[in-house]
Design an enzyme around this catalytic site. Structure first.
Site, mmCIF file in Angstrom:
data_model
loop_
_atom_site.group_PDB
_atom_site.id
_atom_site.type_symbol
_atom_site.label_atom_id
_atom_site.label_comp_id
_atom_site.label_asym_id
_atom_site.label_seq_id
_atom_site.Cartn_x
_atom_site.Cartn_y
_atom_site.Cartn_z
ATOM 1 C CE LYS A 179 -2.252 2.900 2.063
ATOM 2 N NZ LYS A 179 -1.990 4.283 1.709
ATOM 3 C CD GLU A 255 12.624 0.632 10.327
ATOM 4 O OE1 GLU A 255 13.012 1.348 11.135
ATOM 5 O OE2 GLU A 255 13.231 -0.373 9.681
ATOM 6 C CB CYS A 289 12.389 8.745 9.176
ATOM 7 S SG CYS A 289 13.641 7.733 8.444
ATOM 8 C CD GLU A 391 8.715 12.690 12.624
ATOM 9 O OE1 GLU A 391 7.259 12.331 12.685
ATOM 10 O OE2 GLU A 391 9.306 12.040 12.343
HETATM 11 N N1 LIG Z 1 11.610 5.429 11.087
HETATM 12 C C1 LIG Z 1 11.819 5.243 9.613
HETATM 13 O O1 LIG Z 1 12.406 4.611 9.028
HETATM 14 C C2 LIG Z 1 10.991 6.325 9.008
HETATM 15 C C3 LIG Z 1 11.127 6.406 7.569
HETATM 16 C C4 LIG Z 1 10.455 7.204 6.888
HETATM 17 C C5 LIG Z 1 9.220 8.005 7.389
HETATM 18 N N2 LIG Z 1 9.007 7.762 8.562
HETATM 19 C C6 LIG Z 1 7.931 8.479 9.206
HETATM 20 O O2 LIG Z 1 6.832 8.540 8.473
HETATM 21 C C7 LIG Z 1 6.185 9.875 8.718
HETATM 22 C C8 LIG Z 1 5.789 10.496 7.425
HETATM 23 O O3 LIG Z 1 5.154 9.550 6.722
HETATM 24 P P1 LIG Z 1 3.514 9.527 6.317
HETATM 25 O O4 LIG Z 1 2.985 10.956 6.706
HETATM 26 O O5 LIG Z 1 3.132 8.851 4.914
HETATM 27 O O6 LIG Z 1 3.026 8.534 7.595
HETATM 28 P P2 LIG Z 1 1.739 7.940 7.726
HETATM 29 O O7 LIG Z 1 1.586 7.345 9.021
HETATM 30 O O8 LIG Z 1 0.547 9.037 7.860
HETATM 31 O O9 LIG Z 1 0.869 7.155 6.721
HETATM 32 C C9 LIG Z 1 1.975 5.825 6.293
HETATM 33 C C10 LIG Z 1 1.283 4.781 5.612
HETATM 34 O O10 LIG Z 1 0.386 4.325 6.564
HETATM 35 C C11 LIG Z 1 -1.242 4.580 5.791
HETATM 36 N N3 LIG Z 1 -2.112 4.316 7.006
HETATM 37 C C12 LIG Z 1 -2.418 5.484 7.661
HETATM 38 N N4 LIG Z 1 -3.249 5.205 8.620
HETATM 39 C C13 LIG Z 1 -3.303 3.847 8.495
HETATM 40 C C14 LIG Z 1 -4.224 2.891 9.474
HETATM 41 N N5 LIG Z 1 -4.949 3.040 10.224
HETATM 42 N N6 LIG Z 1 -4.093 1.627 8.895
HETATM 43 C C15 LIG Z 1 -3.356 0.977 7.773
HETATM 44 N N7 LIG Z 1 -2.609 2.022 7.155
HETATM 45 C C16 LIG Z 1 -2.715 3.347 7.496
HETATM 46 C C17 LIG Z 1 -0.960 5.585 4.862
HETATM 47 O O11 LIG Z 1 -2.217 5.481 4.013
HETATM 48 C C18 LIG Z 1 0.386 5.517 4.305
HETATM 49 O O12 LIG Z 1 0.456 4.589 3.324
HETATM 50 C C19 LIG Z 1 6.792 10.399 9.692
HETATM 51 O O13 LIG Z 1 6.498 10.477 10.963
HETATM 52 C C20 LIG Z 1 8.291 9.916 9.759
HETATM 53 O O14 LIG Z 1 9.134 10.127 10.549
HETATM 54 C C21 LIG Z 1 9.731 6.971 9.389
HETATM 55 O O1 LIG Z 2 13.427 8.658 5.478
HETATM 56 C C1 LIG Z 2 13.898 7.682 5.918
HETATM 57 C C2 LIG Z 2 15.022 7.245 5.324
HETATM 58 C C3 LIG Z 2 15.452 6.179 5.509
HETATM 59 C C4 LIG Z 2 16.528 5.415 4.567
HETATM 60 C C5 LIG Z 2 16.854 4.223 4.437
HETATM 61 O O2 LIG Z 2 16.085 3.075 5.142
HETATM 62 C C6 LIG Z 2 17.958 3.579 3.679
HETATM 63 O O3 LIG Z 2 18.920 4.455 3.289
HETATM 64 O O4 LIG Z 2 17.897 2.536 3.242
#
Ligand SMILES: NC(=O)c1ccc[n+]([C@@H]2O[C@H](COP(=O)([O-])OP(=O)(O)OC[C@H]3O[C@@H](n4cnc5c(N)ncnc54)[C@H](O)[C@@H]3O)[C@@H](O)[C@H]2O)c1
Ligand SMILES: O=C/C=C/C=C(\O)C(=O)O
Length: 487
Positions: A179, A255, A289, A391
């Site tokens: 997804k 993550e 992130c 954040e």
């Molecule tokens: N730790 C890491 O490796 C990492 C990497 C990248 C981003 N992030 C985090 O991601 C966030 C930004 O991304 P975002 O805004 O797309 O995150 P989000 O949580 O809003 O959405 C992520 C995904 O989850 C889906 N989703 C939302 N609610 C859901 C539910 N109830 N059930 C199932 N699926 C659901 C969304 O449609 C989307 O595909 C930031 O908090 C960032 O720190 C973390």
């Molecule tokens: O936003 C987060 C980015 C994460 C990066 C990796 O997981 C990677 O470099 O493989």
């Protein structure tokens, strides 16, 4: 005519007829660049059934050599269609061409090769044991795919973060239901064409478009035919998914968010530290992130460091991603722009000194509807200000001076998150001491975002559950069985 993007189930794109459509807007200029057909519960079920059939069929029986060769073919085909992937990801996110061509797309292709090589080369454990009759017994472990994996992805580095999960999931022999974020549907869709081209059996890779709650995301995580869920996104969403996964006692790998600290000691290589902190705060318009939103600078160099960072932040070049001179893109969406601007206002209300930025840049009329915000630096906030604790996920950070190692360790750890830290010092003994004391999954010393894909990646505290990367991914994407043979 605006193109329509549809889900990919059992090796075929689903016709859009009758589907509810939503708009995908360009973050650069706000125009509707595609309409996306939202997958309903029946389509989610069809994808899960297709994935289960794939597991019971040719894919489930395929040997490791052949499966891993297919993964290399996927990587090679991505590389052959490199320009298509770059264009798709640029269109989805609006981020500059050089970030796509140097980081996001090549690393995405590499994810398929690295994990295929890990799966082929990592041995399972074996223990010879003694028994009272003196003949002994032999234990050995078998790794089996978990089954059908739900892969729920964010929008910030869509292709990189999706393939980071797909690489190991498929190399281990699972089937996947992906997804992508509703904000970034393109590269996951393009990957369907790649899977068909290289001969990955139908049903192994499925893509369902839609939202989270009451839509494809929730339908996938609640479906009893999904054996485990890997998710990257917000901590709050992780909590909702974990509740869904509790039904059926299904495994999760998360993550999640971060509020990462950058720590700069006076003995650092000054120019390298300024460059490093600049990248960590502003790469991908701060939507990483691992990015830095709290910067602690040792007092003797605080003013000089702040001024150098300000000069770099004021020199970014805004504009269309295709133009190679541009270094800085928009935020992903209007909604996210409003969220980040809300924090820009809050910072002022909380008493910040705005060193630079704090609003929307002047853009030419054709880009005025894009989701632009200025790179922003603040000083002067209290340690308990919301801007310092929450954040934001935007191109902004707060700079604060510190006087001692103990003080800065306490400041860095004073957060609910624990994803990463970037540390700048020439004193490696100190760097090592600090790395042991700061409670995060990843510490960089004199670098940031330098990634060896074999290393453990993940967060502590509210930043996640589990580690992915190298052999650590095998722990999640396989079920390890022990076989005990009495000799
Ligand atoms: N730790 C890491 O490796 C990492 C990497 C990248 C981003 N992030 C985090 O991601 C966030 C930004 O991304 P975002 O805004 O797309 O995150 P989000 O949580 O809003 O959405 C992520 C995904 O989850 C889906 N989703 C939302 N609610 C859901 C539910 N109830 N059930 C199932 N699926 C659901 C969304 O449609 C989307 O595909 C930031 O908090 C960032 O720190 C973390
Ligand atoms: O936003 C987060 C980015 C994460 C990066 C990796 O997981 C990677 O470099 O493989």
């Amino acid at each position: 005519m605006t193109r329509t993007i549809t889900s990919f189930i059992n090796g075929a794109f689903v016709p859009a007829e009758g589907a509810r459509l939503f708009d995908k807007r360009s973050p650069v200029d706000g125009r509707v660049m595609a309409r996306v057909a939202e997958a309903d519960a029946a389509q989610v079920d069809a994808a899960v059934q297709a994935a289960r059939r794939a597991m019971a069929g040719e894919w489930g029986r395929m040997g490791t050599e052949k499966r891993c060769a297919l993964m290399h073919a996927v990587a090679d085909e991505i590389t052959r269609r490199f320009d298509d992937f770059v264009a798709a990801e640029m269109a989805d996110t609006g981020q500059p061409n050089h970030v796509m061509t140097h980081v996001f797309i090549p690393r995405g292709a590499a994810n398929f090769k690295i994990f295929a090589d890990v799966v082929k080369n990592v041995a399972t454990e074996s223990f010879r044991m003694e028994t009272p009759d003196g003949r002994g017994a032999l234990n050995y472990a078998l790794r089996k795919p978990k089954g059908v994996i739900g892969v729920i992805c964010p929008w910030n580095a869509p292709f990189l973060l999706m393939t980071w999960k797909l690489g190991p999931a498929l190399a281990c022999g699972n089937a996947v239901i992906v997804k992508p974020s509703e904000e970034t549907p393109l590269t996951a869709t393009l990957l369907g064409e790649v899977m068909n081209k290289v001969g990955v059996p139908a049903g192994v890779y499925n893509v369902l478009h839609g939202f989270g709650p009451g839509s494809a995301g929730e339908f996938i995580t609640q479906h009893p035919g999904v054996d485990a869920i890997t998710f990257t996104g917000e901590t709050r969403t992780g909590t909702a998914i974990m509740k869904a996964a509790a039904e059926g006692v299904r495994d999760v790998s998360f993550e999640l968010g971060g509020k990462n600290a950058g720590i700069v000691f006076a003995d650092c290589d000054f120019d390298a530290a300024v460059d490093g902190i600049f990248r960590s705060a502003f790469l991908n318009t701060g939507q990483v992130c691992l990015g830095t939103e709290r910067v602690y600078v040792e007092r003797p160099i605080f003013e000089r460091f702040r001024d150098a960072l300000k000069a770099k932040a004021e020199a970014v070049r805004y504009g269309r991603p295709e133009d190679h001179h541009n270094t800085y893109g928009p935020l992903i969406s209007r909604e996210h722009q409003q969220k980040v601007l809300g924090y820009y206002r809050l910072a002022v209300e909380e008493g910040a000194t705005v060193v630079t930025g704090g609003g929307i840049p002047d853009m030419p009329p054709e880009l005025a509807e894009g989701c632009w915000v200025q790179p922003t630096l603040w000083t002067g906030l209290k340690d308990d200000a919301r801007v310092v604790r929450e954040e934001i996920f935007g191109p902004c950070c707060h700079l604060r001076p510190f006087d001692s190692e103990d003080e800065v360790v306490a400041l860095a750890n004073d957060t609910d998150y624990g994803l990463s830290t970037t540390l700048w010092t020439q004193n490696l003994a100190r760097a090592h001491r600090m790395a042991e004391r700061i409670d995060v999954g990843i510490t960089w010393v004199n670098s940031w975002f330098l990634r060896d894909l074999r290393t453990p990646f993940g967060g502590s505290k509210h930043s996640g559950i589990g580690r992915e990367g190298g052999v650590h991914s095998l722990e999640f994407y396989t079920e390890t069985r022990n076989v005990c043979i009495k000799l």
